[in-house]
Design an enzyme around this catalytic site. Structure first.
Site, PDB file in Angstrom:
ATOM      1  N   CYS A   8       0.413  -4.196   3.669  1.00  0.00           N
ATOM      2  CA  CYS A   8       0.860  -2.959   4.310  1.00  0.00           C
ATOM      3  C   CYS A   8       1.542  -2.071   3.279  1.00  0.00           C
ATOM      4  O   CYS A   8       1.868  -2.501   2.180  1.00  0.00           O
ATOM      5  CB  CYS A   8       1.825  -3.284   5.439  1.00  0.00           C
ATOM      6  SG  CYS A   8       1.092  -4.289   6.755  1.00  0.00           S
ATOM      7  N   GLY A  36      -3.552  -0.285   3.824  1.00  0.00           N
ATOM      8  CA  GLY A  36      -3.747  -0.651   5.216  1.00  0.00           C
ATOM      9  C   GLY A  36      -4.462   0.456   5.958  1.00  0.00           C
ATOM     10  O   GLY A  36      -4.047   1.610   5.890  1.00  0.00           O
ATOM     11  N   ASN A 114       6.512  -4.619   5.072  1.00  0.00           N
ATOM     12  CA  ASN A 114       5.350  -5.118   4.345  1.00  0.00           C
ATOM     13  C   ASN A 114       5.633  -6.562   3.977  1.00  0.00           C
ATOM     14  O   ASN A 114       6.622  -6.851   3.308  1.00  0.00           O
ATOM     15  CB  ASN A 114       5.107  -4.283   3.077  1.00  0.00           C
ATOM     16  CG  ASN A 114       4.106  -4.937   2.138  1.00  0.00           C
ATOM     17  OD1 ASN A 114       3.189  -5.629   2.571  1.00  0.00           O
ATOM     18  ND2 ASN A 114       4.283  -4.719   0.839  1.00  0.00           N
ATOM     19  N   GLY A 115       4.773  -7.469   4.432  1.00  0.00           N
ATOM     20  CA  GLY A 115       4.970  -8.867   4.071  1.00  0.00           C
ATOM     21  C   GLY A 115       4.800  -9.806   5.233  1.00  0.00           C
ATOM     22  O   GLY A 115       4.343  -9.427   6.314  1.00  0.00           O
ATOM     23  N   TYR A 256      -5.686  -6.270  -7.680  1.00  0.00           N
ATOM     24  CA  TYR A 256      -6.461  -5.538  -6.681  1.00  0.00           C
ATOM     25  C   TYR A 256      -5.666  -4.585  -5.796  1.00  0.00           C
ATOM     26  O   TYR A 256      -6.072  -3.457  -5.574  1.00  0.00           O
ATOM     27  CB  TYR A 256      -7.194  -6.556  -5.790  1.00  0.00           C
ATOM     28  CG  TYR A 256      -7.921  -5.959  -4.618  1.00  0.00           C
ATOM     29  CD1 TYR A 256      -9.040  -5.155  -4.815  1.00  0.00           C
ATOM     30  CD2 TYR A 256      -7.502  -6.190  -3.311  1.00  0.00           C
ATOM     31  CE1 TYR A 256      -9.728  -4.603  -3.729  1.00  0.00           C
ATOM     32  CE2 TYR A 256      -8.175  -5.649  -2.231  1.00  0.00           C
ATOM     33  CZ  TYR A 256      -9.289  -4.851  -2.445  1.00  0.00           C
ATOM     34  OH  TYR A 256      -9.955  -4.312  -1.388  1.00  0.00           O
ATOM     35  N   ASP A 359     -15.913  -8.007 -11.053  1.00  0.00           N
ATOM     36  CA  ASP A 359     -15.242  -7.759  -9.779  1.00  0.00           C
ATOM     37  C   ASP A 359     -13.880  -8.436  -9.808  1.00  0.00           C
ATOM     38  O   ASP A 359     -13.583  -9.238 -10.706  1.00  0.00           O
ATOM     39  CB  ASP A 359     -16.086  -8.287  -8.617  1.00  0.00           C
ATOM     40  CG  ASP A 359     -15.740  -7.612  -7.290  1.00  0.00           C
ATOM     41  OD1 ASP A 359     -14.841  -6.748  -7.283  1.00  0.00           O
ATOM     42  OD2 ASP A 359     -16.367  -7.948  -6.277  1.00  0.00           O
TER      43      ASP A 359
END
Length: 464
Positions: A8, A36, A114-115, A256, A359
């Site tokens: 998030c 998100g 967030n978490g 990422y 990737d």
């Protein structure tokens, strides 16, 4: 293009001069949209007005979908918090969208989180025993209710937050709005990111520095692991009572999650991914004609691979920017069809060439398998896959939606077996020992790769 969901994103802002912060929250959340895409929301208040008068709007959808002009025109305040979400705990429904707004005996608070916590069960039971709640579904609700419960017996909201933070275990980046204070909290391990920005007499808290840039704020510093930061009319104050020597930053922020133009804990994300690609080239050299990356997160690593190997870098895919990220699709069939809608191969670039395809990760293997097939159908002679993370072998309990072991292709297959399954001519994963170097020497949580969690995981979670 990993097949995992993102984390998030949280955003908070306080204009000490009384200006309307609603537009800034909108732009800040838009900058954090990559973190998100299931739901979003904002809550705002006027610090000079009636205490507890919080306005908010939240719903399922992207920032541009949830916030239309008619919604934004109804919101006004000089302090506010915002959130973009994917579901970690709790279903993906509008009721679970954040920020969470809670009224209680001593006022109101709005919380964006967030978490993921690992002791939610115990925390819920404590609330139920005291009669504070009868049922909750999300970690964010549990945190908010504990703050409200502690606030009754605390002189300040910061004291209540500190008492709550001492009880919660797991990963969290919190932005909390009380009637006249904006507060940021980061877990003691630094698993989740949070930073501070300033624009004149306006202060900003955000998951990533790119959100500061989007609202014209200057990066001040990262919130330190275990730090509670309070922004009020008195300025900024800090409490480091929770700080510990042991840190474990989430490795996937650097591989990422974070946006390419962000800087996190002193590390430029772009530079980290370039270093990751260079490490792959050293570990798994190959004779090839072209290095390409899977858009978007694989491209910087591909550039690093090219620089280290001397193999030319090029773009092999056209990305349709108007198609949502593949990880957000709820079923495997939808994920597969979305890949074809989102990416197409540039045949003239790959035909007759040996390709190195870079990737960030392989989770189930479906996406990379489809891309390899598409490249070979377009005339690629061979496709050599290089992955900027080690194989996923263990679940994550801290808010990264890594699937259960039975869905992790590496949990039941060797590297050679995976190579055969995805149709690659060769396959090389990032070595675990190189991850700290990629992330500028930061201590990292690599539990999804090596099973070494920075804290004890309750047995009931492990059994799942």
């Amino acid at each position: 293009m990993a097949e995992i969901k993102e984390e998030c994103g949280v955003f908070g802002i306080y204009d000490l001069d009384g200006g309307n912060v609603v537009p800034s929250i909108y732009y800040g959340l838009t900058a954090l949209q990559h973190r998100g895409q299931e739901s979003c929301g904002m809550a705002v208040s006027k610090t000079s007005g009636e205490i507890g008068n919080v306005q908010f709007h939240k719903d399922l959808g992207l920032v541009s979908e949830v916030f239309k002009k008619e919604n934004l025109d109804k919101l006004e305040g000089d302090i506010g918090v915002g959130h973009v979400r994917y579901s970690t705990t709790g279903a993906s429904v509008a009721e679970n969208a954040q920020p969470l707004v809670l009224s209680y005996i001593k006022g109101t608070l709005a919380l964006a989180h967030n978490g993921n916590l690992v002791n939610t069960k115990d925390l819920k039971w404590e609330l139920i025993q005291t009669g504070a709640i009868f049922h909750t579904t999300t970690d964010s609700e549990v945190i908010a209710f504990h703050i409200a419960k502690e606030r009754v017996h605390s002189k300040t909201v910061e004291e209540a937050i500190l008492k709550t933070a001492r009880k919660i275990k797991g990963a969290y980046g919190l932005v909390i709005m009380s009637p006249r204070k904006l507060i940021g909290v980061r877990d003691p391990y630094g698993l989740k990111p949070l930073c501070i920005g300033r624009r004149g007499n306006t202060y900003v808290l955000a998951s990533e520095s790119c959100a500061l840039t989007s609202v014209g704020a200057e990066f001040v510093r990262d919130v330190e692991p275990g730090e509670i930061v309070t922004i009020s009319q008195k300025g900024i104050s800090s409490d480091r009572s929770l700080a510990t020597e042991k840190h474990a930053h989430c490795v996937f922020e650097y591989i990422y999650f974070a946006r390419l133009d962000s800087t996190m804990d002193g590390v430029k994300i772009y530079d980290a991914r370039i270093r990751g690609g260079k490490s792959l080239a050293k570990s798994y050299p190959v004779e090839a004609d072209l290095v390409t990356g899977v858009p978007e997160s694989g491209i910087p690593a591909a550039k690093g691979f090219s620089e280290e190997s001397g193999i030319p870098f090029g773009f092999a895919f056209y990305k349709n920017s108007y198609i949502g990220r593949t990880f957000i699709k709820p079923t495997q069939k939808e994920r597969e069809s979305s890949v074809h809608m989102k990416l197409s191969v540039l045949e003239s670039v790959v035909k007759g060439k040996r390709i190195v395809l870079v990737d960030d990760s392989i989770v189930r293997g479906t996406t990379i398998k489809n891309l390899i097939r598409m490249l070979k159908e377009a005339g690629a002679v061979s496709v050599h896959v290089r992955i900027c993370s080690p194989p996923f072998l263990h679940p994550c309990y801290f808010g990264t939606d890594v699937p259960s072991n039975d869905q992790l292709i590496a949990s039941s297959n060797s590297t050679e077996e995976i190579r055969n399954l995805i149709g690659a001519d060769s396959l090389g994963y990032m070595e675990t020992d190189y991850l700290e170097g990629m992330a500028g020497g930061l201590p990292l949580c690599k539990a999804c790769f090596d099973g070494k969690y920075p804290m004890q995981i309750p047995a009931e979670l492990v059994e799942k």
